[in-house]
Each structure stands twice: as C-alpha cells, then as structure tokens.
Design an enzyme around this catalytic site. Structure first.
Site, PDB file in Angstrom:
ATOM      1  N   TYR A 108      12.302 -17.878 -26.284  1.00  0.00           N
ATOM      2  CA  TYR A 108      10.680 -18.238 -26.676  1.00  0.00           C
ATOM      3  C   TYR A 108       9.954 -17.647 -25.204  1.00  0.00           C
ATOM      4  N   SER A 109      10.207 -19.062 -24.192  1.00  0.00           N
ATOM      5  CA  SER A 109       9.092 -18.983 -22.721  1.00  0.00           C
ATOM      6  C   SER A 109      10.007 -18.262 -21.998  1.00  0.00           C
TER       7      SER A 109
ATOM      8  N   PHE B 250       6.241 -30.824 -33.952  1.00  0.00           N
ATOM      9  CA  PHE B 250       6.715 -31.565 -33.713  1.00  0.00           C
ATOM     10  C   PHE B 250       5.347 -32.568 -34.986  1.00  0.00           C
TER      11      PHE B 250
ATOM     12  N   THR C  74       5.574 -18.123 -31.765  1.00  0.00           N
ATOM     13  CA  THR C  74       5.574 -19.427 -30.849  1.00  0.00           C
ATOM     14  C   THR C  74       6.189 -20.708 -30.962  1.00  0.00           C
TER      15      THR C  74
ATOM     16  N   PHE D 202      -4.215 -14.326 -28.427  1.00  0.00           N
ATOM     17  CA  PHE D 202      -3.530 -15.665 -28.404  1.00  0.00           C
ATOM     18  C   PHE D 202      -1.761 -15.359 -28.916  1.00  0.00           C
TER      19      PHE D 202
ATOM     20  N   THR E  79      10.083 -14.585 -23.190  1.00  0.00           N
ATOM     21  CA  THR E  79       9.330 -13.755 -23.120  1.00  0.00           C
ATOM     22  C   THR E  79       7.937 -14.176 -22.854  1.00  0.00           C
ATOM     23  N   LYS E  80       7.331 -15.464 -22.617  1.00  0.00           N
ATOM     24  CA  LYS E  80       5.850 -15.810 -22.585  1.00  0.00           C
ATOM     25  C   LYS E  80       5.897 -15.448 -21.051  1.00  0.00           C
TER      26      LYS E  80
ATOM     27  N   ARG F 108      17.672 -30.431 -30.108  1.00  0.00           N
ATOM     28  CA  ARG F 108      17.634 -28.843 -29.738  1.00  0.00           C
ATOM     29  C   ARG F 108      18.660 -27.904 -28.445  1.00  0.00           C
TER      30      ARG F 108
ATOM     31  N   THR G 174       1.722 -21.034 -21.559  1.00  0.00           N
ATOM     32  CA  THR G 174       2.320 -21.303 -21.446  1.00  0.00           C
ATOM     33  C   THR G 174       2.983 -22.034 -20.690  1.00  0.00           C
ATOM     34  N   ASP G 175       3.291 -23.555 -19.968  1.00  0.00           N
ATOM     35  CA  ASP G 175       2.905 -24.618 -19.461  1.00  0.00           C
ATOM     36  C   ASP G 175       5.181 -24.322 -19.358  1.00  0.00           C
ATOM     37  N   GLU G 176       5.696 -23.805 -20.390  1.00  0.00           N
ATOM     38  CA  GLU G 176       6.914 -23.831 -20.855  1.00  0.00           C
ATOM     39  C   GLU G 176       7.850 -23.229 -20.124  1.00  0.00           C
TER      40      GLU G 176
ATOM     41  N   ILE H  80      -4.237 -22.228 -32.533  1.00  0.00           N
ATOM     42  CA  ILE H  80      -5.007 -22.370 -32.004  1.00  0.00           C
ATOM     43  C   ILE H  80      -6.539 -21.204 -31.873  1.00  0.00           C
TER      44      ILE H  80
HETATM   45  P1  NAD Z   1       0.571 -20.082 -33.958  1.00  0.00           P
HETATM   46  O1  NAD Z   1       2.284 -19.656 -33.921  1.00  0.00           O
HETATM   47  O2  NAD Z   1       0.502 -20.976 -34.607  1.00  0.00           O
HETATM   48  O3  NAD Z   1      -0.135 -18.890 -33.956  1.00  0.00           O
HETATM   49  C1  NAD Z   1       0.084 -17.553 -33.642  1.00  0.00           C
HETATM   50  C2  NAD Z   1      -0.614 -16.546 -34.153  1.00  0.00           C
HETATM   51  O4  NAD Z   1      -0.536 -14.822 -33.652  1.00  0.00           O
HETATM   52  C3  NAD Z   1      -0.364 -16.008 -35.657  1.00  0.00           C
HETATM   53  O5  NAD Z   1      -1.648 -16.464 -36.526  1.00  0.00           O
HETATM   54  C4  NAD Z   1       0.134 -14.618 -36.012  1.00  0.00           C
HETATM   55  O6  NAD Z   1       0.117 -14.286 -37.367  1.00  0.00           O
HETATM   56  C5  NAD Z   1      -0.009 -14.322 -34.792  1.00  0.00           C
HETATM   57  N1  NAD Z   1       0.900 -12.763 -34.475  1.00  0.00           N
HETATM   58  C6  NAD Z   1       1.918 -13.114 -34.216  1.00  0.00           C
HETATM   59  N2  NAD Z   1       2.898 -11.837 -33.670  1.00  0.00           N
HETATM   60  C7  NAD Z   1       1.793 -11.271 -33.782  1.00  0.00           C
HETATM   61  C8  NAD Z   1       1.654  -9.831 -34.142  1.00  0.00           C
HETATM   62  N3  NAD Z   1       2.998  -9.025 -33.371  1.00  0.00           N
HETATM   63  N4  NAD Z   1       0.699  -8.920 -34.439  1.00  0.00           N
HETATM   64  C9  NAD Z   1      -0.677 -10.150 -34.472  1.00  0.00           C
HETATM   65  N5  NAD Z   1      -0.778 -10.846 -35.137  1.00  0.00           N
HETATM   66  C10 NAD Z   1       0.820 -11.813 -34.496  1.00  0.00           C
HETATM   67  O7  NAD Z   1       0.625 -20.515 -32.039  1.00  0.00           O
HETATM   68  P2  NAD Z   1      -0.270 -21.285 -31.070  1.00  0.00           P
HETATM   69  O8  NAD Z   1       0.498 -22.338 -30.871  1.00  0.00           O
HETATM   70  O9  NAD Z   1      -1.688 -20.997 -32.129  1.00  0.00           O
HETATM   71  O10 NAD Z   1       0.071 -20.368 -29.818  1.00  0.00           O
HETATM   72  C11 NAD Z   1      -1.174 -19.634 -29.400  1.00  0.00           C
HETATM   73  C12 NAD Z   1      -0.819 -18.728 -27.827  1.00  0.00           C
HETATM   74  O11 NAD Z   1      -0.527 -20.026 -27.279  1.00  0.00           O
HETATM   75  C13 NAD Z   1       0.323 -18.658 -28.079  1.00  0.00           C
HETATM   76  O12 NAD Z   1       0.528 -17.359 -27.160  1.00  0.00           O
HETATM   77  C14 NAD Z   1       1.214 -19.727 -26.825  1.00  0.00           C
HETATM   78  O13 NAD Z   1       1.995 -19.082 -26.725  1.00  0.00           O
HETATM   79  C15 NAD Z   1       0.899 -20.358 -26.395  1.00  0.00           C
HETATM   80  N6  NAD Z   1       0.557 -21.730 -26.564  1.00  0.00           N
HETATM   81  C16 NAD Z   1       0.224 -22.973 -27.988  1.00  0.00           C
HETATM   82  C17 NAD Z   1       0.958 -23.776 -27.075  1.00  0.00           C
HETATM   83  C18 NAD Z   1       0.833 -24.603 -28.154  1.00  0.00           C
HETATM   84  O14 NAD Z   1       1.240 -26.033 -28.059  1.00  0.00           O
HETATM   85  N7  NAD Z   1       1.000 -24.903 -29.801  1.00  0.00           N
HETATM   86  C19 NAD Z   1       0.131 -24.729 -25.997  1.00  0.00           C
HETATM   87  C20 NAD Z   1       0.341 -23.265 -25.033  1.00  0.00           C
HETATM   88  C21 NAD Z   1       0.173 -22.383 -25.073  1.00  0.00           C
HETATM   89  O1  TDX Z   2      11.257 -32.288 -35.745  1.00  0.00           O
HETATM   90  C1  TDX Z   2      11.200 -32.131 -34.408  1.00  0.00           C
HETATM   91  N1  TDX Z   2      11.707 -33.679 -33.693  1.00  0.00           N
HETATM   92  C2  TDX Z   2      11.670 -33.073 -32.255  1.00  0.00           C
HETATM   93  O2  TDX Z   2      12.029 -34.027 -31.413  1.00  0.00           O
HETATM   94  C3  TDX Z   2      10.571 -30.875 -33.923  1.00  0.00           C
HETATM   95  C4  TDX Z   2       9.910 -29.771 -34.768  1.00  0.00           C
HETATM   96  C5  TDX Z   2      10.014 -31.261 -32.277  1.00  0.00           C
HETATM   97  N2  TDX Z   2      11.173 -31.808 -31.870  1.00  0.00           N
HETATM   98  C6  TDX Z   2      10.625 -32.279 -30.247  1.00  0.00           C
HETATM   99  C7  TDX Z   2      10.938 -31.037 -29.745  1.00  0.00           C
HETATM  100  C8  TDX Z   2       9.788 -31.096 -28.005  1.00  0.00           C
HETATM  101  O3  TDX Z   2      10.271 -31.898 -27.376  1.00  0.00           O
HETATM  102  O4  TDX Z   2       9.135 -32.218 -30.037  1.00  0.00           O
HETATM  103  C9  TDX Z   2       8.548 -32.388 -28.757  1.00  0.00           C
HETATM  104  C10 TDX Z   2       7.360 -30.943 -29.791  1.00  0.00           C
HETATM  105  O5  TDX Z   2       8.346 -30.046 -30.262  1.00  0.00           O
HETATM  106  P1  TDX Z   2       7.442 -28.900 -30.743  1.00  0.00           P
HETATM  107  O6  TDX Z   2       6.272 -28.736 -31.648  1.00  0.00           O
HETATM  108  O7  TDX Z   2       8.518 -27.487 -31.456  1.00  0.00           O
HETATM  109  O8  TDX Z   2       7.107 -27.687 -29.314  1.00  0.00           O
HETATM  110  P2  TDX Z   2       7.868 -27.734 -28.539  1.00  0.00           P
HETATM  111  O9  TDX Z   2       9.022 -26.832 -28.468  1.00  0.00           O
HETATM  112  O10 TDX Z   2       6.566 -28.814 -26.569  1.00  0.00           O
HETATM  113  O11 TDX Z   2       6.466 -26.075 -27.788  1.00  0.00           O
HETATM  114  C11 TDX Z   2       5.571 -26.393 -27.908  1.00  0.00           C
HETATM  115  O12 TDX Z   2       4.541 -26.371 -27.091  1.00  0.00           O
HETATM  116  C12 TDX Z   2       4.497 -25.339 -25.573  1.00  0.00           C
HETATM  117  C13 TDX Z   2       4.398 -25.312 -28.218  1.00  0.00           C
HETATM  118  O13 TDX Z   2       5.803 -24.470 -29.668  1.00  0.00           O
HETATM  119  C14 TDX Z   2       4.921 -23.622 -27.761  1.00  0.00           C
HETATM  120  O14 TDX Z   2       4.057 -22.101 -28.202  1.00  0.00           O
HETATM  121  C15 TDX Z   2       3.706 -23.682 -26.320  1.00  0.00           C
HETATM  122  O15 TDX Z   2       3.763 -23.073 -25.350  1.00  0.00           O
END
Ligand code: NAD
Ligand code: TDX
Length: 335
Positions: A151-152, A191, A81, A77, A154-155, A274, A124-126, A12
């Site tokens: 994960y959730s 996913f 995650t 960010f 710690t967030k 899971r 996150t919504d989690e 993101i």
């Molecule tokens: P990501 O895992 O793709 O990226 C995380 C980034 O943070 C990476 O570049 C990593 O190198 C960096 N990082 C991790 N630990 C670090 C540290 N100690 N010091 C410096 N950099 C560090 O994650 P993402 O999916 O881009 O998520 C970004 C943010 O958005 C997170 O806070 C996550 O909780 C939140 N979020 C993600 C989603 C989602 O669907 N992916 C949804 C809601 C909220």
């Molecule tokens: O191989 C898979 N098969 C599967 O069925 C994987 C990797 C996931 N899943 C399911 C688990 C979840 O119900 O798909 C859904 C989405 O899984 P993830 O991509 O792991 O996301 P989720 O656990 O929902 O969390 C994501 O959304 C909120 C992000 O990873 C978080 O960082 C964010 O906060």
C-alpha cells in the site's frame, strides 16, 4: 469553483464532499468514483441532489480527461487504502494508486494548456516508513521516503509522479501526507470501526500483536479542513504534512473503545501480528500551523471517539451489509 473530487464516495472523500456542500455553496462538486467495495452512494445520501456523481475509474483516460477539462480544481482521494488487503493482493493498489494517479496527472497537464487546473493530491504518512517507539523525532517534509508495505509503496510512487509532473510539466499540484483518520463513514475493515462494530455484533475485538504500535490519530473533519486550507492558500510544488498531535498506541485505543462501550478492559483477543507491521507514525504539523494558520478543532480524542461510536450505533444500516463479509475475509486470511 468547479471542483472534481476523485474517491468522493469513500470515507474521507465523502466527509470532504459533505463538508464542502454544507460550508461552501459557491463550489460545484463533481465526484468521480468507481464504487469499489470501499465506496458507496449511501455515504453521499442527503447531499446527492447537490452534487454530480459519476461512476467511473480513474484509469479511464477519456473519462478523466473530460471531467478534468470541465474543472477548475481537482482533489484526488481515490485509492485502494487497506494495508491488509494490499498484503493479500497488491495488484489493485498498483492499478488505482499508481496508474490512476498517472491518469489524473496527464489529464490535468493536458487540460491546463487551455485553462489552468489546480491539483491537490491526498497521500499518507505511511510513505515515510516507521519510527521507533522511543524516537523523539516526528515525520517532516524533509524525512526520506521509506515505505514498508505494498500500500504505502504505491502511495509513495504516486507522490513521486506528482512531484515530477509539477517540475517537468508545471502541473500546479500540492501534496498532503496525513496521519490516521477516524470518524463517520469509515469502512468496517479499518481498526477503529472494526472494533466498534465487533462489540455491536457480539464479536470479540482483535488486536494485532501486543498493541504497542502507535498511530497519530486525527478526526476526518480536521484532515479535510486542512485540505481546504492547502487548496486555497498552499503553494504549488509544496508538500504539507497533516497531523493533530494524536499519538496513541493501539492497546490504549482498544481499551478506550471498550470502556466507552461499557465493556471490561480485557474483553478482546490478541491475534497474529500484521506482517511487516509499521511500529509508529508521528507527524510534525508545524509548517501547516505556522505558514497556513491551520488548527485542528477535534483535539479531544476521547470525545471524538465517543461521537464516532454513537455514529456507528445510530447508522447500523450503513455498515451492517458490509460486516459479515469483512469478518469472513479476516478469518479466512488468518488460517
Ligand atoms: P476509502 O478506501 O474509504 O475510499 C477510497 C475511495 O476511492 C472509494 O470510494 C473507492 O470506490 C474509490 N476508488 C478506489 N479505486 C478507484 C478507482 N480506480 N477509480 C475510482 N475510484 C476509486 O479510503 P479513505 O480512507 O477515504 O482514503 C482516501 C485517501 O486518503 C486515499 O488516497 C488514502 O491513501 C488517503 N489517506 C487515508 C488515511 C486514512 O486514515 N484513512 C490517512 C491518510 C491518507
Ligand atoms: O483488527 C485490527 N486490529 C489491529 O490491531 C486492525 C484492522 C488493525 N489493527 C492495527 C494495525 C495498525 O497498527 O491498528 C492500527 C490501525 O490499522 P488500520 O486501520 O488498518 O490503519 P493503518 O494500517 O495504520 O493505515 C491507515 O492509516 C494510514 C489507513 O488504512 C491508510 O489508508 C492510511 O494511509
């Protein structure tokens, strides 16, 4: 504006930095990222000459202190995650998400005594736990925190620190809790990119359990436009929920991916569920729409998914080096 973006080399964050460089030439971006397995310089290719990328950890108080003192605003960010990784080894999640956020908050607090620094914390919504499938309710900023996973939790802890630093030290912070993002540059452990790249590499996609679990999907560009809106017009001390009315169960997302990629609807495996798998997430984004006037642009999920599939087809060099190791980890954990 001098903007510090932590985690700007992740999924993101990199999309946020790209959009900022393209749309806001008046913003000077510094990225702080420790380039964990989830972060990559490659995700910033093409905009790297227009930003400053500092490789470092958000728990490094001296480094974070210097960078924050040189910023007008911070968008935070950086985090560990992936829920499956947290279940296997929670320690890095406590380190980066809790201690890391504490370090950022302390830096903002101390820097703000000389020059006010605005903080936006990405969450996150989690943190709200999960909803029943047939519950008409959606998460609001009044929903009690009830995190299920390492994960959730710690967030959630990080969010609590941000709230407390706002009240106790008047740190000018907003929080946003967003639903599941999809789009380019997402790590292949997650996913949607996992299933797309499974098809592209001749592996069978894997669905956890029955696939009845519901996620509320939002395109990453819509998440990031909301973050900019909050940064500009949000009220310090407030929490905003970001969502785009995108509830879908995992089975139907899987079937849509298969159809868009020319595979038959049953060309996947059901695998062990899971542990503690959250059933349903759903966001009520009304305050963000009514108070800040934000609207998502990518409202057609299937079209966004088609573009995302095309991106993974056209950018194999970005994800190919990660794929085998991710799948080896998944197979090892299953045994
Ligand atoms: P990501 O895992 O793709 O990226 C995380 C980034 O943070 C990476 O570049 C990593 O190198 C960096 N990082 C991790 N630990 C670090 C540290 N100690 N010091 C410096 N950099 C560090 O994650 P993402 O999916 O881009 O998520 C970004 C943010 O958005 C997170 O806070 C996550 O909780 C939140 N979020 C993600 C989603 C989602 O669907 N992916 C949804 C809601 C909220
Ligand atoms: O191989 C898979 N098969 C599967 O069925 C994987 C990797 C996931 N899943 C399911 C688990 C979840 O119900 O798909 C859904 C989405 O899984 P993830 O991509 O792991 O996301 P989720 O656990 O929902 O969390 C994501 O959304 C909120 C992000 O990873 C978080 O960082 C964010 O906060």
């Amino acid at each position: 504006m001098r903007l510090l973006v932590t985690g700007g080399a992740g999924f993101i964050g990199a999309n946020f930095v790209r959009a900022t460089v393209e749309q806001r030439p008046d913003v000077r971006v510094t990225v702080l990222d420790s380039l964990t397995y989830a972060g990559s310089r490659e995700s910033l290719r093409g905009v790297d000459s227009q930003i400053r990328l500092v490789e470092g950890d958000i728990t490094d108080a001296e480094l974070v202190g210097k960078l924050v003192a040189d910023a007008d605003a911070v968008v935070h960010f950086a985090a560990e995650t992936h829920v499956d990784n947290a279940l296997a080894d929670p320690e890095p999640f406590v380190h980066s998400n809790v201690l890391g956020t504490f370090t950022v908050l302390e830096a903002v607090r101390h820097a703000s005594s000389a020059n006010p620094v605005r903080l936006h914390h990405i969450s996150t919504d989690e943190v709200y736990g999960d909803l029943e499938l047939d519950d008409p309710a959606r998460f609001t900023d009044a929903t009690p925190y009830n995190p299920s996973s390492p994960y959730s939790s710690t967030k959630a802890a990080a969010d609590m620190l941000v709230r407390a630093w706002g009240r106790s030290y008047r740190v000018a912070a907003t929080i946003s809790n967003c639903s599941n993002n999809y789009g380019p540059y997402q790590h292949v452990e997650k996913f949607i990119p996992r299933q797309i790249t499974n098809v592209l590499t001749g592996r069978r996609p894997e669905l956890y359990g029955t696939g009845a679990n519901v996620r509320d999907w939002i395109h990453v560009d819509d998440h990031n436009s909301a973050v900019w809106r909050i940064l500009r017009d949000g009220t310090a001390g407030r929490t905003y929920l970001i969502g785009a009315d995108g509830e879908r169960d995992n089975l139907s997302v899987m079937r849509t991916i298969l159809r868009l990629m020319g595979r038959s609807a049953d060309d996947f495996d059901h695998v062990t569920d899971r542990v503690g798998h959250d059933l349903r997430y759903a966001i009520d984004p009304t305050p963000l729409r009514d108070e800040l006037g934000w609207r998502p642009e990518h409202t057609d999920f299937e079209s966004g998914l088609r573009d995302t599939i095309d991106w993974y087809r056209n950018n194999e060099s970005w994800w190919r080096p990660l794929k085998d190791a991710v799948e080896a980890t998944y197979q090892r954990r299953r045994r």
